[in-house]
Design an enzyme around this catalytic site. Structure first.
Site, PDB file in Angstrom:
ATOM      1  CD  GLU A 141      -2.563  -1.102   2.424  1.00  0.00           C
ATOM      2  OE1 GLU A 141      -2.505  -0.032   3.240  1.00  0.00           O
ATOM      3  OE2 GLU A 141      -3.534  -1.964   2.721  1.00  0.00           O
TER       4      GLU A 141
ATOM      5  CB  CYS B  78       4.926  -5.679   8.882  1.00  0.00           C
ATOM      6  SG  CYS B  78       6.109  -4.687  10.149  1.00  0.00           S
TER       7      CYS B  78
ATOM      8  CB  CYS C 200       0.097   1.021   7.151  1.00  0.00           C
ATOM      9  SG  CYS C 200       0.440   1.077   8.893  1.00  0.00           S
TER      10      CYS C 200
HETATM   11  N1  SAH Z   1       7.429  -0.135  11.211  1.00  0.00           N
HETATM   12  C1  SAH Z   1       7.693   1.610  11.130  1.00  0.00           C
HETATM   13  C2  SAH Z   1       6.792   2.199  10.013  1.00  0.00           C
HETATM   14  C3  SAH Z   1       5.218   1.631   9.683  1.00  0.00           C
HETATM   15  S1  SAH Z   1       3.998   2.064  11.131  1.00  0.00           S
HETATM   16  C4  SAH Z   1       7.140   2.008  12.640  1.00  0.00           C
HETATM   17  O1  SAH Z   1       6.777   0.977  13.317  1.00  0.00           O
HETATM   18  O2  SAH Z   1       7.101   3.327  12.555  1.00  0.00           O
HETATM   19  C5  SAH Z   1       3.738   3.788  10.641  1.00  0.00           C
HETATM   20  C6  SAH Z   1       3.231   4.395  11.915  1.00  0.00           C
HETATM   21  O3  SAH Z   1       1.682   4.047  12.065  1.00  0.00           O
HETATM   22  C7  SAH Z   1       3.643   4.018  13.219  1.00  0.00           C
HETATM   23  O4  SAH Z   1       3.787   4.858  14.094  1.00  0.00           O
HETATM   24  C8  SAH Z   1       2.539   2.926  13.768  1.00  0.00           C
HETATM   25  O5  SAH Z   1       2.654   2.625  15.007  1.00  0.00           O
HETATM   26  C9  SAH Z   1       1.129   3.605  13.280  1.00  0.00           C
HETATM   27  N2  SAH Z   1       0.041   2.768  13.345  1.00  0.00           N
HETATM   28  C10 SAH Z   1      -0.025   1.702  12.698  1.00  0.00           C
HETATM   29  N3  SAH Z   1      -1.210   1.307  13.019  1.00  0.00           N
HETATM   30  C11 SAH Z   1      -1.946   2.038  13.364  1.00  0.00           C
HETATM   31  C12 SAH Z   1      -3.387   2.343  13.805  1.00  0.00           C
HETATM   32  N4  SAH Z   1      -4.225   1.176  13.604  1.00  0.00           N
HETATM   33  N5  SAH Z   1      -3.792   3.409  14.096  1.00  0.00           N
HETATM   34  C13 SAH Z   1      -2.666   4.574  14.311  1.00  0.00           C
HETATM   35  N6  SAH Z   1      -1.563   4.369  14.070  1.00  0.00           N
HETATM   36  C14 SAH Z   1      -1.036   3.329  13.429  1.00  0.00           C
END
Ligand code: SAH
Length: 352
Positions: free
Chosen positions: A91, A111, A340
């Site tokens: 995505e 992931c 994501c």
């Molecule tokens: N692996 C990396 C990048 C991908 S996630 C990381 O962990 O930073 C990118 C951001 O989106 C991260 O801060 C993650 O915690 C947040 N995220 C993922 N799922 C989410 C959700 N359902 N609601 C809000 N933030 C979310």
């Protein structure tokens, strides 16, 4: 299989055309066509001699992804589900703002971390993306929004900000991520200061990135001020303590003189209390940082809720009161499941 060109920089493209007996400036021409004009085939590269175009097409391909699904949000956010040559799906999100055009890129298909509140980890890990597959996302988002009805006010209608914050953990695909950053900067012309890399918080990766001395922004997804809570929310990453992650971030600041961002996904009744706010403030005391509070974006099947505005405000004010710069992420694309991993998941269900 033909060699893919998206992912090579001007020098590498120059070396490649040299092997074809062509002068080096043809490398710059190829780069311009691939990264500036975003063409998909050699036929579109009209200032190359027809003979060369045919010869290149026999051995190489530009190597762009296929769009499998598109979702436009009412607020302009556009999410694309892209398919790679081997069928892996990822995505990417385009976020046109009044004054800039931002894009959220994935670094892995799936992931391996499995954060408790994230949709990306639910389907498991598929594979790392190549540098070209990371950069392709920015080109594809740009092309989609340019050809659509969405108005982007930035003058050139080009992606000018990148958040490497989509699916996957960039520091577990380190070499490709760093190469992609250089391509975004040198070939697409996106300023280093407009590039953010978001990591779940891997100390060795953070320290390695610090050595690159890039003027990018590092965002660390902390989500918890204590090891107990962190273990619960990021169960796939128990090897490093919260203190080790913050220490690595401190080193990053020392090496790069860049302020670090801590991301904190706010989950009602889980990590959003006054106690956690105070612990977080204590933990980050004296560090050149900024906290970004992200209200949980609902993922179907997961047992979390976003906190109320009142709870968010209390948390934010405690941090601010302790002298820590704190912002709250404006949620965009909620109506298109922009968190994501959600679209990919949705499409899987549909196919069954
Ligand atoms: N692996 C990396 C990048 C991908 S996630 C990381 O962990 O930073 C990118 C951001 O989106 C991260 O801060 C993650 O915690 C947040 N995220 C993922 N799922 C989410 C959700 N359902 N609601 C809000 N933030 C979310």
């Amino acid at each position: 299989m033909k060699t893919v060109l998206v992912g090579l920089d001007t020098d590498e493209l120059g070396a490649l055309v040299k092997e074809e007996g062509e002068p080096p400036y043809r490398g710059s021409q190829l780069s311009q066509w691939i990264y500036r004009h975003g063409v998909h085939t050699f036929d579109d590269m009209t200032n190359l001699p027809a003979r060369l175009r045919t010869r290149l097409a026999q051995k190489y391909e530009v190597g762009r992804s296929k769009i499998v699904a598109t979702q436009h949000s009412r607020d302009g956010a556009t999410k694309l589900l892209l398919e790679m040559h081997d069928g892996a799906r990822i995505e990417t999100v385009g976020l046109p703002y009044a004054d800039r055009f931002s894009c959220c890129l994935s670094t892995q298909a799936g992931c391996s971390i499995g954060c408790a509140f994230c949709a990306s980890g639910l389907g498991g890990f598929v594979r790392n993306l190549m540098p070209g597959e990371i950069v392709d996302q920015a080109l594809t988002v740009q092309e989609t929004l340019q050809s659509g009805t969405i108005l982007i006010d930035n003058r050139s209608h080009r992606v000018d900000h990148v958040a490497i914050m989509g699916m996957g953990e960039p520091l577990l695909n380190y070499v490709s991520t760093v190469k992609a950053i250089h391509l975004l900067n040198k070939e697409l012309g996106i300023g280093m200061r407009n590039i953010t890399v978001s990591t779940v918080g891997l100390p060795p990766g953070i320290l390695r990135l610090a050595q690159e001395k890039l003027q990018i922004t590092l965002a660390v997804s902390l989500h918890a001020p204590t090891d107990r809570l962190r273990r619960q929310l990021v169960p796939g990453m128990t090897r490093w303590s919260v203190a080790e992650i913050v220490d690595a971030s401190r080193e990053y600041v020392r090496h790069t003189s860049r302020r670090v961002t801590f991301e904190y996904c706010m989950l009602d009744g889980v990590n959003d209390g006054e106690v956690e706010a105070r612990e977080l403030a204590r933990l980050l005391n004296g560090l050149n940082c900024h906290v970004n509070l992200i209200p949980y974006n609902p993922v179907s099947g997961l047992p979390f809720r976003a906190p109320s505005r009142a709870r968010l405000r209390v948390f934010r004010e405690i941090l601010r009161g302790a002298g820590i710069q704190t912002t709250q992420r404006v949620r965009r694309g909620v109506d298109i499941d922009a968190a994501c991993g959600q679209l990919r998941r949705q499409m899987k269900k549909v196919r069954k």
